[in-house]
Every structure is written in structure tokens, then in C-alpha cells.
Design a protein around this motif. Sequence first.
Motif, PDB file in Angstrom:
ATOM      1  N   GLN C 152      52.982  25.299  38.167  1.00  0.00           N
ATOM      2  CA  GLN C 152      52.109  25.467  39.330  1.00  0.00           C
ATOM      3  C   GLN C 152      52.437  26.736  40.085  1.00  0.00           C
ATOM      4  N   ALA C 153      53.740  26.944  40.318  1.00  0.00           N
ATOM      5  CA  ALA C 153      54.166  28.067  41.149  1.00  0.00           C
ATOM      6  C   ALA C 153      53.775  29.392  40.495  1.00  0.00           C
ATOM      7  N   LEU C 154      54.095  29.528  39.202  1.00  0.00           N
ATOM      8  CA  LEU C 154      53.831  30.801  38.535  1.00  0.00           C
ATOM      9  C   LEU C 154      52.325  31.039  38.396  1.00  0.00           C
ATOM     10  N   ASN C 155      51.598  29.944  38.198  1.00  0.00           N
ATOM     11  CA  ASN C 155      50.159  30.054  38.102  1.00  0.00           C
ATOM     12  C   ASN C 155      49.568  30.587  39.396  1.00  0.00           C
ATOM     13  N   GLU C 156      50.003  29.979  40.477  1.00  0.00           N
ATOM     14  CA  GLU C 156      49.486  30.377  41.774  1.00  0.00           C
ATOM     15  C   GLU C 156      49.782  31.848  42.038  1.00  0.00           C
ATOM     16  N   VAL C 157      51.034  32.227  41.767  1.00  0.00           N
ATOM     17  CA  VAL C 157      51.432  33.606  42.039  1.00  0.00           C
ATOM     18  C   VAL C 157      50.661  34.573  41.139  1.00  0.00           C
ATOM     19  N   SER C 158      50.562  34.219  39.863  1.00  0.00           N
ATOM     20  CA  SER C 158      49.924  35.176  38.954  1.00  0.00           C
ATOM     21  C   SER C 158      48.425  35.276  39.235  1.00  0.00           C
ATOM     22  N   ASN C 159      47.815  34.170  39.617  1.00  0.00           N
ATOM     23  CA  ASN C 159      46.389  34.247  39.975  1.00  0.00           C
ATOM     24  C   ASN C 159      46.179  35.192  41.146  1.00  0.00           C
ATOM     25  N   ARG C 160      47.039  35.048  42.091  1.00  0.00           N
ATOM     26  CA  ARG C 160      46.924  35.882  43.280  1.00  0.00           C
ATOM     27  C   ARG C 160      47.157  37.359  42.928  1.00  0.00           C
ATOM     28  N   LEU C 161      48.176  37.568  42.076  1.00  0.00           N
ATOM     29  CA  LEU C 161      48.469  38.950  41.644  1.00  0.00           C
ATOM     30  C   LEU C 161      47.263  39.535  40.917  1.00  0.00           C
ATOM     31  N   LYS C 162      46.677  38.684  40.057  1.00  0.00           N
ATOM     32  CA  LYS C 162      45.545  39.150  39.260  1.00  0.00           C
ATOM     33  C   LYS C 162      44.365  39.482  40.161  1.00  0.00           C
ATOM     34  N   ALA C 163      44.120  38.603  41.105  1.00  0.00           N
ATOM     35  CA  ALA C 163      42.976  38.798  41.990  1.00  0.00           C
ATOM     36  C   ALA C 163      43.116  40.115  42.752  1.00  0.00           C
TER      37      ALA C 163
END
Lengths: 408, 228, 786
Positions: C152-163
Motif C-alpha cells: 500500500q505504502a509504495l503504491n501510494e508513493v509511486s502513484n503520487r510520484l508518477k502523477a
Amino acid sequence: MASDFVTIEGKSKNYRAAVIVFGILALIGLICFALSYVFGHQLFGSSNTIPWGMPIVLAIYLIGLSAGSLILSSLTYVFGKEEFRPIARMAVLLAIVLIFGAMISIAVDLGRPEKFWRLFMFFYLNNMTSMFAINGILYGGYFVISLVYMGIILANQKQASRFMGILAVCWAVLVHMGTGAIFGFVAARETWFSPIKPLEFLSAALASGLALLIVVTLLTLKLSGRSINKGMIASLANMLRMFIILLFILIVVDKLTHLYEPARDATIFMLAGEYAWIFWVLQIGLAVVLPLAILFHAKLNKTIKWITVASVSVVIGIFFERYYLVIPGSAYPLHFYPGKIEGVYGAVGTFQIMPAEMGLSLGILALLALLFLLALRYLEALPPKPMESPQPTAASPAPSASATQTTG
Amino acid sequence: MARWGMVIDLDKCTGCQACTVACKEENNVPYGSPRENRQRTEIYWNKVIAVSRGEYPSVNIEMIPMPCMHCDNPPCVQVCPAKATFIREDGIVVQNFRRCIGCKYCIVACPYGVRNFNYKEQAEEKYHRPDPPPDRSVIGPWPFPTRTHGVVEKCTFCFHRIDAGLKENKTIGTEVVPACVESCPAKARFFGDLDDPESIVSQQVATRGSFTLKEGKGTHPKVHYLPK
Amino acid sequence: MLPDNNSENSPAQSSEEKQSDGLVISRRTFLNASAFAAATITASYLLKKPEIALASSADEPPYGVVTDKWVATSCLNCPTRCATRVRIVYDKAVHIGGNPLSRVSEGENCPRSHIGLQVLYNPDRIKSPLKRTNPQKGKGIDPGWTALSWEQALNEVSNRLKALRDRNQAHKLLLLYGLNTISNEDLINRFAAAYGTPNAISREGLENEADKAGQWMADGNYTTSAYDLEHTNYILSFGASIIESQKPLARNLRMWGKLRRERPNRAKIVVIDPRYSVTAAKADQWLPINPGTDAALALAIAHVIISEELYDKSFIQNWTTGFAEYRKLVLGSHSPEKIALVTGIKADTIYRIAREFAQTRPAIAWRGRGATCWPNGSYASYAIFCLNALVGSIDVPGGVIYQEYPKYKEMPAITDDSIAREGRTQTSLDLRRKDKFIAAGVVTNQAADSILTDNPYPIDMAIGFHSNFNMSAPNASRWDKAMAKIPYYIHVAPAITEMAEFADIVLPASTFMEDWGYDHCPPGSGFYELKLKQPVVKSVHNIKPTGDIIFDLAKRMGGSVAQSFENIGNNAEGFVKYRTSTIMYWDNLLQKGVWAGTNYKYYKYYQLFNTPSKKFEFYSGNMEAALKEAGKWTGDRTACLPHYEDTKFLGDKTAYPLILTSYHPLLDVDDGNQNYPWAQEIFMVMHGYGWTNFVEINAKTAGSMGIKDGVMVWVESPVSKIKARARVFQGIHPQVVAIAQGQGHTSCGRWAKGIGINPNDITGVDYDYISGQSALFNTRVKIYKA
Ligand SMILES: Nc1nc2c(c(=O)[nH]1)N[C@H]1C(S)=C(S)[C@@H](COP(=O)(O)OP(=O)(O)OC[C@H]3O[C@@H](n4cnc5c(=O)[nH]c(N)nc54)[C@H](O)[C@@H]3O)O[C@H]1N2
Ligand SMILES: Nc1nc2c(c(=O)[nH]1)N[C@H]1C(S)=C(S)[C@@H](COP(=O)(O)OP(=O)(O)OC[C@H]3O[C@@H](n4cnc5c(=O)[nH]c(N)nc54)[C@H](O)[C@@H]3O)O[C@H]1N2
Ligand code: SF4
Ligand code: SF4
Ligand code: SF4
Ligand code: SF4
Ligand code: SF4
Ligand SMILES: [Mo]
């Protein structure tokens, strides 16, 4: 001539109240001990700078009182001074109770009290160069000797009590000198290291033991409604004066020798440092100046009231002498290396008054009072009440069935 | 029989206190807390004290590492009623927790303040090493990984290392040394046989005016210092 | 009395399986029969749950079998990164010792190496990823952490980074980092480049930038110096705490012993410091100097050396330029008599140390942060460095030497895309090399002000790797405001520090004891040495090595970012293996943990100097070029000469009569945390206290203010005021107040929180504008009883 001895009835309200109060206090002390046993000496105020605290103060104080009052009992039983006979039994009884208290105090101060027995494995598991081990013999022997002594006295064995009296007195002297040696032989602590410490302890014992005996006698006789022999008290007070002077001389000599030595800063700290007021006000003031002032006062030294004041003052003053020796006496930092040691290792030790330790100490005192009261109830230690036995006749049947009497 | 001793060279010493920490690590000595620090109820088998002299700007502060001095004439042994602290044949003054009754007499009697009382039961996490050392079979039950409150403890000259080393025929003083000697980054500490004139400690003692602490007390410490 | 707590550590845990993977040197000791019997009896007596130990199944070793192994790794409790060996018993790390294969510190370590155990077993570590539930951020505000899974944590962070990246705003990502392994620093910087942000901001702007800039002016190398301690005969330390903090500390400690008594001639050491430091105490002479006047002193020493012709003529002639100009400046206005008034050091003393320095060769003039973390600190560094050149101590045995580094395997170039390229060319948040900071590599403390003023642009998202600027940067409360302002902050670290409290997501990184990494020392030894980091035990917490986190995030980002992280090992371990493959066989490296380079070669003058003249420059051509490039060249040639300008202080002298200084005591563990009882309890060795720091005041000064040792005082600066215990001390300059770094935590855990004070709460913000170095010691304060 022999005075008669009786037990007390133990039915008065006061007596019961006293037993209950002391009982509760003793119970609190027991709880404090249990806590300290479980949680360790962190509940006490001592530290690696001031390793010994209230229990040791109490122990040497009680030993002093004990030895002092035992020695006084000898006036009657050894030296045949009849005027002191009425209180002689009480003196022995007191001595036993007090030495018992002293031993308890030592036991509870041990980090591992369950190993108390190790102090009494004479020669076998003990290291006989230790003053503690030697004192194990002295205290143990003293306790036994005083018990036998008491038994013989209660059994009215005149000859034997004389013999035991001599033995007990000599032993008491040793006990007290031995206690002094615990401190006097420690070379690491400048303020303690002194050949006259044993003598100083002895004189303190005599003074405080006698003072306590005066107080207890007066108190017991008064509370149990007995008459007080003014002449006897006055001569005891006379003796007390002597002992105080002796003690004072020894204190002065001790301090002077320590001051004369080049390594005198610890002594200067004791006399002028932050705790010096305990020395000047509580020790010298209460144990020497005030009582001597009273006892040399032509009028005051004749009144029971002022003699009581003087005695109480000595009892308290000598308590603080002990306190001052044990606690501030080890507070001054050791000089491991020339110069000013920074921080905790060079700081004057602090001693916190901790509830568990105080509760424990009070508990021990209460226990002793309790034991004394119970002993009075069951052992014939008191002179009879005036109306019961106005003349020194032996074995006149007492009107009160609860009080039996014997001579001794 | 050897007579183990230590030499601490105050000129090499950096006051870094690695000795203090390494000793705690090796001997499982519990740590303290602010309150215990102020009250001096914290336990150290080795400590580094700072001793100052003079006034600004001519100030001089020396840092003196202090393990137990392992006195040849140890007052702590003299006063211990329970034979809980005693001097071994090789001169190491050891402490047996099992015999110690906690009377604290030895703390009072030690002129060097190196003895420590266990004021509390140490919580398990206070010992970083909850296991007995593996070489326990060889060296016996020393050093205790844990102890109860109410007993006194102090530096043992890491005799568990010495004893194990001797069994394995290792040279004490070079191959095997106490933990504090091993971890002294300045190599200011030396360990060895004071009776052996060839040993490193004897050689160091002979280099320049070595001294011991509180010489006047007649304790004859086996920890020698070399001046700056 | 007997060992009674090994029940938790059932031998069942002992790592048989690890034996085969060859990672470790294992030794199994089987007890002999009788000992085994005894052990069994004792065990049944001791163990709280005897069944566990006795009922050993076939694949569990029976009781009495001990797995005892040593794992080679390295320390990261400060940037020295010493090689260590960790002893593991029953799968527990029990001892940390030096690695005899290391030549940097000759197998010795500083006391903090042992504290690695408490770093590893710190009970207040983060045990799983955390997410903030309280949207409000601020000091002392409970973030309301809830645990979440790594996925969950890495997903959230990477989504945000990607966005953010997809919005073409890659430059609005800010990466902050403190002390990391070299390998993690390499990964962080690679990530920044691949992602497309110019904002990878390290802590270096707080530490040695002015020091480096000074050397760069002289010889063109933007670095701190290495000093050949082993062979030197004389050390003149300008504010370097050689045996408490200076890098590389463990080597310094080792060499101290060596140069005192392991050679026939004992080196002489003189320490210039307004504070009587441990180094001063152990040195031969302490010279308390007026704060901030080291450059003047260095020039006065040069004055004596030049006027008495004590300098190394052949070196000056053959390998330097600009000497005439320098000589003119120095002889003109820097006589010891004059400088004595500036520095407070008597003229005769200056004469004496100058002569000693010039005549006791080889000699070293060592510049520490005390001399260089000042406005114009670059010039102070330059002035001190020049002393070495004067006496020919450049690249000679016992002089200043030039650090070599391991030659790691080159990484393939990152896969670039237009977003990355555009992002990287944006102005960096810390304004480095723009108008304000002419030659700066990084201006750490500027970042907070830039965030707060949205200059040059607002920051959208930040990741902090092993940094704690909310404690360590001057006027730290600005960082509280800045971090609260950042819309989304991810903190990567093993513990909740002051900075972590502002995070939206906390990713629990492994400590250096569980991490994979390669490392090397900062300048010191000259020769290079590679050190490995490998996990010494399997962590009990749900954590990840920092390297794995970065690889994982990159993979999740996909595209060019992910491609940039392909073929370099795929995870933290693989990356280390990949990068070190040019240096040492992996198995060998795992076992030894260290690769020491070849012996240092001196006298490499033909390749050392990175200056226009390819010589050592007393007049800095590099500086002239930089000034010109920045459009700041006025034709004033002193700007390119080592010189002293009156020290600038923050605060008015009459209102704030004293000067605040700070320092790193040896037990200040350099990982932003102080939650280590072994370090805390002996923290202030000079003062004999643990678990605190003090306001150290000169005894006379304190006396004149009626302040007694141990009382509480207020220390007030133009920034703020703090209350702490006064320590009245003989060993400090009358106008200086010192507060040790390392305490004053409001977070971090049970042994750190609420202990002592943080000098950065009252330190003002100022810079050496050439290098971007934060000035740390020029804040004025006043003191009064609390
Ligand atoms: N124990 C420990 N060691 C560390 C670190 C740590 O956190 N803890 N951190 C590491 C890091 S990151 C670094 S950068 C280095 C830093 O190591 P150093 O460069 O040695 O820096 P400090 O320890 O801050 O010491 C600065 C000294 O300068 C003195 N000083 C202050 N003002 C002046 C002045 O005007 N003139 C002079 N001459 N002296 C002055 C201070 O009193 C202090 O003694 O240490 C490293 N080592
Ligand atoms: N007044 C004043 N201020 C100073 C100084 C001074 O002398 N005086 N010194 C300055 C100097 S030299 C420096 S270098 C800076 C230091 O400043 P910073 O670089 O901010 O360093 P730390 O405060 O050590 O913060 C380290 C952070 O890393 C985390 N961490 C710890 N271990 C690990 C790990 O293994 N992995 C990861 N990922 N994270 C970890 C910690 O939890 C903490 O948050 O301070 C500077 N500030
Ligand atoms: S230093 Fe103290 S504890 Fe050690 S042997 Fe001597 S007296 Fe005993
Ligand atoms: S405390 Fe223990 S070691 Fe010390 S004297 Fe008493 S019994 Fe002996
Ligand atoms: S010899 Fe061993 S026990 Fe003694 S101080 Fe050194 S490490 Fe500690
Ligand atoms: S470890 Fe060595 S250098 Fe450090 S304080 Fe101890 S004796 Fe001195
Ligand atoms: S010098 Fe630094 S890296 Fe080396 S052991 Fe000490 S703290 Fe660890
Ligand atoms: Mo730093």
C-alpha cells in the motif's frame, strides 16, 4: 534488699492504643521492607557515593543504646548498687530489644537479606579480617548472652547473674567498640579512619543508652502509674553528665587529629560544609551543649522535667551523631586523582529522604517499642506499683491477680 | 603464576570512553538513567573521570580511565565478610555475586570508587546479551549474563577471557586482552604479567615515570598509569 | 544469579541454514558430554519454559550447541564508516569489534561503533510503514499514525510520484538526505536524475562546504583535506576537534596514540579553539581564540613565516603562483602585534607557534568546522590551507594528502526523457551557484526559506532519506514550518525523528546493521578503502533497505525511470554486488568486508592541482573565474586572496554580549537520534555528567552575572530563547557560550526525548556566501538566570 518486680496488666486503653499504633507502624515497616526486597535499594536514598543509609544509622544507633543500657544494668548486678535495682531489669530488657532491632536493621540493609545467615558462618564461610564478620560473632554472642542474662535475672539467680553481668558488660563493651571499628578501620574514608572511633562509639553508647534508659524509665513508670524515685534519677543524670563530657572530649580529639592531618579537606567539609549544621546544631547542640547546660544548672538538674528534656536531647543528638557519621560522613567525594574531579564523581553525594527507607526505619523502631511493651506485659521487669507493694517485702500476695511479682 | 596488571598511557589516551562502552558490551553491564546518573547509582566497571586544575586560560583537564585497580593489597577483600570478593592467585580481585550479601562494606572501603551496587532488578532489555557466552563450558559460569539486584559488582579484568585464553595456550597481553584493552582505539591500554620482566606491561611501566593512584594508601594497585 | 533469560532465545533460532550460503564465518562449538549434561540440568533449572529447549526436534540443534559467527560489515554512526565485525550468537548481535583488515583505522573503532547494537535493537524503531491520519502538521501535533503494508505504502508513493511527473513538474520533487551510505547516496542521486529534479539536497551545506571551497580556491579540488597523521610531527588545529568528531574519527583516535608514543619522536599538537575541547585537553597547548578570527591568525602566522623566511622556497617556486601578491597582503597588514588584538592570542605566542610550525616539519595546519563555518569561512579555509603550502606540506609524508577513492563499476547512463531533462535544468531550490551562492555545491539551509517563499517555485512533494534538518539546521523552527507546508512528505528512516513527524508516509528503512551498501571514508587515509555493509541479522521488524525502497519505487514508476534502474542489480544487494564487482569477488568481500587500496603515493604535483595554472594558487584563478561567471567580479583582487574581514555576527553586541558556539561531543551519535543509553550516560565526559548537555559559560563571566554552576538559565538570541542548566567552566573563552550538539530531541524515543537542549533552536541563519555553508557559530546571545 531487693525490690519486687511485676508485669503490667496491659489492659489500659493507653497500652492497647500503643500496641495497636506500634503494630500498624511495624506492619508498614514490613511492607516497606517487602517492597525494597522486591524492587531493590533504588527505593532507598543511598548510592555508590553514600553506600549506607538510614538502616545502618539505625543499626549503630540501636547497638549503642543497647550496649549502654546493658552496661548500666551492671551497676546493680555487678557492682551491687541497690538504688538502681528498680530499673535494672528494664535496662536488660531494653538492651535485648535494642540489639534485636540493630540486627534487623543490618539485615534489611543487606542487598540480599536472605543471605543474612552468611554473616554467621563464623570462620567457615566468613572472612575473619572483616569487621562485619567479627561483629557477627560479637552481635550474635551479645544477643545470646543478654538473653541468658535476662533469664538468670528473671530466675533470681544472684550469683549467676553477677557472673553473667560481668560477661555481658565486657561483651557489650566489645560490641560497641567493634561497631566503632567498622568505621574506624576504613582507611579509604578520611573522616572515619581513626583509632579512637571504638572509644568514641563506646562513650556515645554510654551516654545515649543511659539517656534512653532515663527516658524510658520515666515514661514507663509514669504511664504505668508507678512512683518515680527522684534521687535515683538525679544520680543517673549525674552519670549522664560524665558520659557526655567524655563523649565531647573524644569528639574534640577526633576532629582535632583529623584537622591536623594535611589531608583535612573532608574534615573541613564535615565541620564547615553544606551539612555542617547537622553537626553543630543537632549533634553538638543537642547531644552536648543543651544537656550539659541543663545538667550543670544548679536548679534545673534537680527537676525530673528538665532531666527528661536533657535526656531526650541526648537521645536525639546522638541519633544525629550517627546519622552525621554515616551519611554526610561518606558524602565527601574520594580524591582518585589530584585536582577537582568534574561531575558526579567529584560531587558531594546527595542523600534523598525516601519514603520506603523512612517507613522501614520507623517500622523497626515501632517494632521495638511493640516488643518492649509486650515484654513488659509478659515478663516481670517493672518495679511494683506503689500501692501494691509499698514496703520491700518479698512475695506479699498481690491484690491484683494479673500481676505476679518476684524479686531479682 | 602470573600477576596480571594493566598499564594506561595517559599520553596516548584520547578520553574517548571506548573502554567504558566496550566493557558494558562485553560484560553485560546494565545502563542507567538520568536520575541514576545524578544519584550515582549507575553501574560502570570502567569509567573515565575528568580532573581539572587551574583557571582560564591556564586550565588543565586530565581524563583518567579507571577500571578496578586490582590492588595487591585490596581493602575490599579485607572487609568483605562473606568471601564474596577475593583475590585470585594471579592477583585478579574477583567478585562472586552468588556469595555477595550486599552489605556494601566493600564499596565503603574501596579507595577508588570502582565498586557498584545493583540498586534495582535490571529489566531484561537492559542486558543486550541475554545468552550465556558460548564458551561457558570452558570457563565456567562467568561472567554472569544477568544478576539480581542487591549485589555488588565491578571490573573483573575480564578474567573469563584470560582463563579461556590460557586454556587455548594463547599469549595473554597480545593475542588475548580484556575488552577495554582490545577496543581502545589509541592503544593506550596494555595488559600482561607484571611479574614477567619481558611482558608488555613491565616494559611500559619501565618507560617513563609510571605511577599508581593514591599510592599513599598502600593498596598497591596493579593498574599503572603513564603520565602525559 | 544464574543466567536465566535465554528462554526467549531458544537455540532453535540459531542459523544453521545460513551456514551454507557462505555469507558468514561460522563456528559451532559442541560441548563435551559432561558439560552437556550439566548444561541440560542448568537449562531445565533456568529456563522459564524448559520444554522448548529440551524438546528439540531433529532439525533443531540440541541445547548446548552454540552458533557463534562473525559477520563483517561497517559502521554508520558517523561519516567515517569504519569497517567492523559483528559477533552473532543465537541470531543476536552481541558484540561489535574492529575489522583488523581495515587499514584506515588499523582495526580500531571509536566508542560509538559498539552503540551499533543499540541502533539495531532500539526499541523505539518504526516497525512497519506508517501513514498519517491527522492532516494538520506541526511540531508536537500527533500525526495519528496508522500502520499500512509495504504494498500500500509504495503504491501510494509511486502513484503520487508518477502523477507529479506526468504533470511535467518533476522538478517539484525535493529529495533531502543526511548521512547515508555511499551506495544509497548514489541511488538517491540517480533517482533524482532519472526522475528529473535538480533538488537532491544533502546536508553538506551544514558541514564542510566552506572548508571545501577554501581548498578549491587554492588547488582546485572541492573537497576536505586528508592529513597524513601517521608521519606528521606538528599539528596546528584550527577548530578541528580531532579526537571527538573530525572525520575520519576512528583513524584520528588510532593515529593519536601512534603519534604520541609509538614513534621515537612525539608529535606536538596545538589546538586553537575558543573552547577547551577534549582535543585541547589532550594536546600540548590550547590557544583560546576570539571566535571567527582564525583567518586573521593564519595570516599572522604566514606573516612570521614569510618575514623570517622560514617557508619552503623550492615548493613555493616550483609549484605555486600568486605568492608575491599573497606575501604583500600578509606582510602589509597582518603583523602578529596587530592580529593579537583581533584574535586575542598574544603576539609572542603567534611568533612562537609560527616558528614551531615552520621548523618542525612535516607540519599540518588543520582546518575544522570551528574555523570555517562562518561568513567568509571559505577564506578562512583558504588562509589556513595556504599555511600548509608555505611549509611545503602538500602531498608529502606527514602533510596534506589527497584522498583516493575506490573505483566502483561505472553505472550505465540513465535513460533520459524530455521530462527528466527539463526538470534537471530548472533552478535548484537551494539557489546554488545562482547570484547568492557563487561557488556552492549545496546550500542545505536555504531550502527551508525557498520552500516557505515558493522561490523559485513551490515544492509539491518531498522525500527525506536519513535527514533531520528540523534539529540540525540553524533556526530549526523554519524547517518545521517548511515541512508543514510541503503538501506531501515521505520520510525514509528507521526511527521517528523530529522531521519524520511531518511525514504523510513513513517508510521504515533498515539501520546500517541490516542494510546492504558499499562505503568509503571521507578524506583522511589518503589510500582508498572499500567497506561493505551487509545485514548482520534478519530484522524482526517489517523494514526494507533504503536501496530496495528506491529500486521498488523506480520500478513502480515504469518508463524511463524504471529503465534507469535496470541492469544495475535490481535491488540493494544486487546493486552493491554490481558496483563492487570491479574491485573484489563477491564471496570474498562478504567474508572480509574490506578492501584496502594500495599504499599512498606522495609528490604527485603534476596531477594534483586543478587550477588555471595547474599549480597551487595563492591568488585563486578559480575564484576569479567564478566571480566573473556570476557577474560579481569588481576587479577587487582581495576577493581571490586568502584574507580576513571583520567577522559578522548575528545580533547586536550590546544587547547580546556573548557568542554562541556548538560542537559535536564524541558520544553525539551522528544519525539524528540519540536514543542510545550507552551514549547518553557518558555524554559529557569533560563535565562528568551523562544524559544532558549544558550551557557552558566561562567562570569569570558567570561570576560577573551571578550565575552559579548548575542553575537554570535562559539563553536568548535574536531568534529565540531556550532554558537549560548552566555549567560554569574554566575551559571556555569569556565571551563564548557553548552548547553541545546531539540533545534537545522532542521525538526519537524514550532515551532521547526531553533530554537537554538543541542549540539550533536559537542559532540564526547566515552563510558563507561563496560556498553556501551555513554559518553556525556567529549568533550572539545573552544569558540570564531563569
Ligand atoms: N561524535 C561525533 N562525531 C562526528 C559527528 C557527530 O555528529 N558526532 N559528525 C561528523 C560530521 S558530519 C562532521 S562534519 C564532523 C565535524 O567535526 P569538526 O569539524 O571537528 O566540528 P565540531 O565537532 O563541530 O567542532 C568544532 C569546534 O570548533 C570550535 N569553534 C567554534 N568556533 C570557533 C572559532 O571561531 N575558531 C576556532 N578555531 N574554533 C571554533 C568549537 O568549539 C568546536 O570545538 O564530525 C564528524 N564526527
Ligand atoms: N548548531 C549546529 N548545527 C549543526 C552542527 C553544529 O556543529 N552546530 N553540525 C552540522 C553538521 S556537521 C551536520 S553533518 C548536520 C547533520 O544533520 P543531518 O544530516 O540532519 O543528520 P542527523 O541529524 O544525524 O539526521 C539523521 C536522520 O537519519 C535517520 N537515520 C538514522 N539511521 C538511519 C539509517 O540507517 N537509514 C536511514 N535511511 N535513516 C537513518 C535518523 O532517524 C535521522 O532522521 O548538522 C549540522 N548542524
Ligand atoms: S580498586 Fe577497590 S575494588 Fe578494586 S581491588 Fe582495589 S579496593 Fe578492591
Ligand atoms: S557487598 Fe558483597 S562483596 Fe561487598 S563486602 Fe558485602 S558481601 Fe562482600
Ligand atoms: S578489564 Fe574487562 S571488566 Fe575490567 S574494565 Fe576492562 S573490559 Fe571491563
Ligand atoms: S578507550 Fe583508550 S583512549 Fe579511549 S578513553 Fe579508554 S583508555 Fe583512553
Ligand atoms: S568513527 Fe564513526 S564510523 Fe567509525 S566507529 Fe566511530 S561512529 Fe562508527
Ligand atoms: Mo557534518
